[in-house]
Structure formats: structure tokens, C-alpha cells
Design a protein around this motif. Sequence first.
Motif, short mmCIF file in Angstrom:
data_model
loop_
_atom_site.label_atom_id
_atom_site.label_comp_id
_atom_site.label_asym_id
_atom_site.label_seq_id
_atom_site.Cartn_x
_atom_site.Cartn_y
_atom_site.Cartn_z
N LEU A 344 0.84 -1.20 0.00
CA LEU A 344 0.00 0.00 0.00
C LEU A 344 0.88 1.25 0.00
O LEU A 344 1.60 1.52 0.95
CB LEU A 344 -0.92 0.00 1.23
N GLU A 345 0.81 1.98 -1.08
CA GLU A 345 1.52 3.25 -1.20
C GLU A 345 0.64 4.23 -1.98
O GLU A 345 -0.23 3.81 -2.75
CB GLU A 345 2.87 3.08 -1.91
N ALA A 346 0.90 5.50 -1.79
CA ALA A 346 0.15 6.51 -2.53
C ALA A 346 0.42 6.38 -4.03
O ALA A 346 1.59 6.34 -4.46
CB ALA A 346 0.52 7.90 -2.05
N GLY A 347 -0.64 6.26 -4.82
CA GLY A 347 -0.50 6.14 -6.26
C GLY A 347 -0.17 4.76 -6.77
O GLY A 347 0.17 4.60 -7.95
N SER A 348 -0.26 3.73 -5.90
CA SER A 348 0.10 2.37 -6.31
C SER A 348 -1.12 1.48 -6.54
O SER A 348 -1.04 0.26 -6.36
CB SER A 348 1.00 1.73 -5.24
N SER A 349 -2.24 2.07 -6.91
CA SER A 349 -3.45 1.27 -7.12
C SER A 349 -3.27 0.35 -8.32
O SER A 349 -2.62 0.70 -9.31
CB SER A 349 -4.66 2.18 -7.32
N LEU A 350 -3.88 -0.84 -8.24
CA LEU A 350 -3.80 -1.80 -9.34
C LEU A 350 -4.66 -1.36 -10.52
O LEU A 350 -4.30 -1.60 -11.68
CB LEU A 350 -4.25 -3.18 -8.86
N CYS A 351 -5.79 -0.73 -10.22
CA CYS A 351 -6.69 -0.30 -11.28
C CYS A 351 -7.57 0.83 -10.76
O CYS A 351 -7.98 0.82 -9.59
CB CYS A 351 -7.55 -1.47 -11.77
N ASP A 352 -7.88 1.79 -11.63
CA ASP A 352 -8.78 2.89 -11.30
C ASP A 352 -10.03 2.78 -12.16
O ASP A 352 -9.93 2.68 -13.39
CB ASP A 352 -8.11 4.24 -11.55
N LEU A 353 -11.19 2.78 -11.52
CA LEU A 353 -12.47 2.67 -12.22
C LEU A 353 -13.15 4.04 -12.21
O LEU A 353 -13.68 4.46 -11.18
CB LEU A 353 -13.36 1.63 -11.53
N PRO A 354 -13.14 4.77 -13.33
CA PRO A 354 -13.69 6.13 -13.35
C PRO A 354 -15.21 6.14 -13.36
O PRO A 354 -15.86 5.25 -13.94
CB PRO A 354 -13.11 6.72 -14.63
N HIS A 355 -15.78 7.16 -12.74
CA HIS A 355 -17.22 7.41 -12.73
C HIS A 355 -17.46 8.88 -13.05
O HIS A 355 -16.54 9.70 -12.98
CB HIS A 355 -17.83 7.06 -11.37
N LYS A 356 -18.69 9.22 -13.39
CA LYS A 356 -19.02 10.59 -13.76
C LYS A 356 -19.31 11.46 -12.54
O LYS A 356 -19.20 12.68 -12.62
CB LYS A 356 -20.22 10.60 -14.71
N ARG A 357 -19.73 10.85 -11.45
CA ARG A 357 -20.03 11.61 -10.23
C ARG A 357 -19.54 10.84 -9.02
O ARG A 357 -18.84 9.83 -9.13
CB ARG A 357 -21.54 11.91 -10.14
N VAL A 358 -19.95 11.28 -7.84
CA VAL A 358 -19.50 10.67 -6.59
C VAL A 358 -19.91 9.21 -6.54
O VAL A 358 -21.03 8.84 -6.93
CB VAL A 358 -20.11 11.44 -5.39
N VAL A 359 -19.02 8.35 -6.05
CA VAL A 359 -19.29 6.92 -5.91
C VAL A 359 -19.71 6.66 -4.47
O VAL A 359 -18.91 6.85 -3.53
CB VAL A 359 -18.06 6.08 -6.29
N ASN A 360 -20.95 6.23 -4.28
CA ASN A 360 -21.46 5.99 -2.93
C ASN A 360 -20.97 4.68 -2.33
O ASN A 360 -20.77 4.58 -1.11
CB ASN A 360 -22.99 5.99 -2.94
#
Length: 546
Positions: A344-360
Motif C-alpha cells: 500500500l503506497e500513494a499512487g500504487s493502485s492496481l486499477c482505477d475505475l472512473p465514474h461521472k459523479r461521486v461513488v457511494n
Amino acid sequence: MAPQTRRMAFPRVVIERDTDTEQSSSEDEEEDREEGPFSESEEEVTENGREEKIEEDLDAKRKGKAPITISLKKVCKVCKKPGHEAGFKGATYIDCPMKPCFLCKMPGHTTMSCPHRVATEYGVTPASHRNASNPVEYVFERQLRPNMPHMKPAHMIPDQVNCAVIRYHSRRVTCLEFHPTNNHILLSGDKKGQVGVWDFYKVSEKIVYGNIHSCIVNNIRFNPTNDGTVYAASSDGTVSCTDLETGLALSLMNINPNGWHGPRTWRMLYGMDINPEKGVVLVADNFGFLYLVDARTNSRSGEAILIHRKGSKVVGLHCNPIQPELLLSCGNDHFARIWDIRRLEAGSSLCDLPHKRVVNSAYFSPSGSKILTTSQDNRLRIWDSIFGNLDSPSREIVHSHDFNRHLTPFRAEWDPKDPSESLAVIGRYISENYNGAALHPIDFIDITTGQLVAEVMDPNITTISPVNKLHPRDDVLASGSSRSIFIWRPKEKSELVEQKEEMKIIVCGKADKKQKHKFGDESEDSDDDTSKLKRKNVRSKKSRKS
């Protein structure tokens, strides 16, 4: 000497109405048509009148007697412009003409005529038997999927209220959690920081602990090694470990040790989950940071890690049930992210899933192979395989869960008992007209096709149910609506129970006469317990006989 009274001149009050402005404008047009252009004498009179009026207004302002204008014009709550209204009128939602459809966020039609409202599967591409892109998917599609049973039938869906506690909490319910081993124990948290323990089999056996947190309880999780203790994350910036029998709470972490110094520095904890293999409680705050708490030593371990954009709220954390080293997070920066807890480090995500608005919310499926997210753009997004292409979701389902304020965010959750992993439950925001009553149902959606499997409602529940939790072993649904909690069972099972015993509804606190026949005790906007004043009965005095 007689007291002298000071003369006070009250300011003039001007009331503006839509009808007045319309009439005045039409009358002016008629006068212009009849009289034609002004003559020179009339122009002089009007100019003199204007000068006198300006002098009167200046004198009134100097003396502090400026006229007060009260506007009774219709003002839209959405665009803040006069001349029209938008919002709910009964069970009908009226759209703002300056904005697109409130449901699908697309122009060209209204919410009531939106095709997604008529059929939830509109525009959804069903999950087909597509060609596998790697050996893992090939084995899954050819060998494992054919042996998996289909989604459970509709008659097994809990669609009838079996028991309830009305006004159980003093503020609105924010989270629910079933006991991992005791099938009839339900835990709940509320906006005030209280944690409730309810035995919904015996109905009357309930208790509320009010000394654990001082603010919103956002998440509750049971200790995987000791089901008699429960962890809770709160907006007061603390993580607590509570013994359910005694109610004694131990504070494991406080990220605001120096107390309150304003909203810019106050940290609140939202997302929380537990990694059973490592014995670590993971919590996230409203500044984008992740914290680790060692469940064995009940103390914080390591430093905070930035996992979302700095200053954004991380509202959800979920460890993969099959591979606990995989962590799924979501937040207000319009992203859901997959992490490896081992690095776990800042910016070390395996994948980013984009959305158009806030993800609840964002959850792995019970098998850990799928992902289900809920976003404020009225979309449910599904990724069919975490081993495949994650650049875009496999499907997007339009569903009404975008809200304004005074509500707990809607979260679509998997049915843990569905082996086909195709059923999800979520509350609905836009009301529907059911026999003249405006009701907000709870939807069961087939995420493989987008079809609405069932909509659960009760004519007595008039409030919105944003918090819903399916039982991990029984066909039971728990829903939190305002300050009340309801237990739903399938109709056939409920009838068998009612033959032995009538449906039990417990009302906590004093109820008004008008509300005795309704489960929905109050609107979602009201959170203040003292908002309802008691009406005193005025009794006429009897005349005495002489």
C-alpha cells in the motif's frame, strides 16, 4: 411632565406576485396600443413624476424607511430562477425546464416519460456468453458457470413486513449489520452516534447504546475472531470496539487528538472493513487517507496512506472475500480503486475505475470475481470479471438514487445467498403512485440484464428506505427508513408465522394520533427530535350553576 412618545413611520411593504406582474404587463401593452406614442406634455409629466419618485426613495433610504419587498413568485429549487417550479408534487416529479431528465440525466424528455423509468433494462446490454480472453475466464465459463444454479425464484424474495420497531433510533438510521452466527440479531447505527442491538425474533428485546460515539456511525463490522464484539467507525474521528453484552466501548484510534479547531481540520471516518487474515481493521477519512488498526493489539499501526485525491472523502472500503489482500475503495473524487494491501503506497493502485459523479459504494461479489458500484449519476455499474478488461464497465443500469440532503446515501448490495451473483438490492428515491399513495419501493434488480425482479413496498411505509441489508443465510431483508427498522420476509413464510403469531410492530416513544396507522413516522428531511410540538387541548370551562 408627561412622557413623550416617539413617532415611528413604518416602511411601506410591496408584495410581488406572478399574477400581478402578468396583469400589469398586459395592461401596459393595452394602454400603449390605445394611446399610441406619448405627447410632449405627457413626457414632461412622467419625467417630473420620476424625479419626485427618485427623491422620495432617496429620502426614505436616508431616514431608514426603505420599502420592504416581499416576493411571492414561483422560484425553482433546482435552477433558482423564477417563473416555474420543480420537484415532487405528490408521487409526480416535475422536471426543471432548464435541466435534463432527473433520472437518466439526458435531455429530450421528462422524468415521468423517461424510458428507463418504464423499463430498467432499457439500453442495457445483457451479459452474453462471450469468448474468453484469457485461460482463467475460459475455465470459468466452460466448467464452473454451467454448474452454478440460476437466480433464486421471485417467491423467495422478502416482500412483506414481518416485524418492525418504529422510532427505534433518535436520528435517522445510517448502517445495518446482521450477526455472523446468531440469525436473529441485527445491529444498527444512527446519525447521533448510537448503536442498537435488536433481536427481531423476540421483537421486544432491544437495546440502544448511546455512549459509544458522539456523531454519525458510518460503518459497523463484527470481529471475525470474536462475534461478541463489534467495530464501528464514526464521523467523530474514532474507531471503537464494543462488547455487545455489557455495552462497554474501547476507543482504538482517535485521529482528532487536539479536539475541534474548525471544519477544515476536523477528520471524519467513513469507509471501514476488516482483513481477517492479517487481523487488521482498515478505515478511511474525509481527506483521502487510509488508516490501519491492529485488531490484536487494539492500536494503530503505521502511517496514514493517501489512497484517493487529497481532500476527498473515502466513503467505502471492501476486502475481497476470496482474496483478502485485494482492497476496493471508492470516494468523492469520482473513482473506485483496487489496491494490493501487501504494498500500500500513494499512487500504487492496481486499477482505477472512473465514474461521472461521486461513488457511494463499491463491493466485490461473494465469489470476489465481480464488482458492483453505486454512483450519484443514477447509475449502477457492473464489472463481470476483475481478471478481464476494467477500462469500462460491462453494464450500466439507470436507477433512481440521486438525492439532495438529509438522507443516508443509497448503496446497491449483492445478495449473499444468490449463487449466480446476479441479484442486487437498493432503495429507490423517486416515488411512485400506488393506489393514490406516494411510496418509495425497495428494488431487486437482475444485474445481468438490468430487469427489475421485484419492487418491495408497504402502503404504511411512506418514508424513503436508503439503508437495506440482506441476511447472509435466511430470506430476510432489513431496511432502515428514517428512525425506524423493518424486517421483511417472503409472503409465504410470513403467512406461516402469522398463523402462530400476529405481526409485531413496536412503537418507541410517543406517537401522534394521525401517525398511529402509519409506519413512516416522519419525513427524511426532519432529524430534530424536538421539531414536533405537543398540542395542548383547550377545554371549555363549565359555567357554574347558581
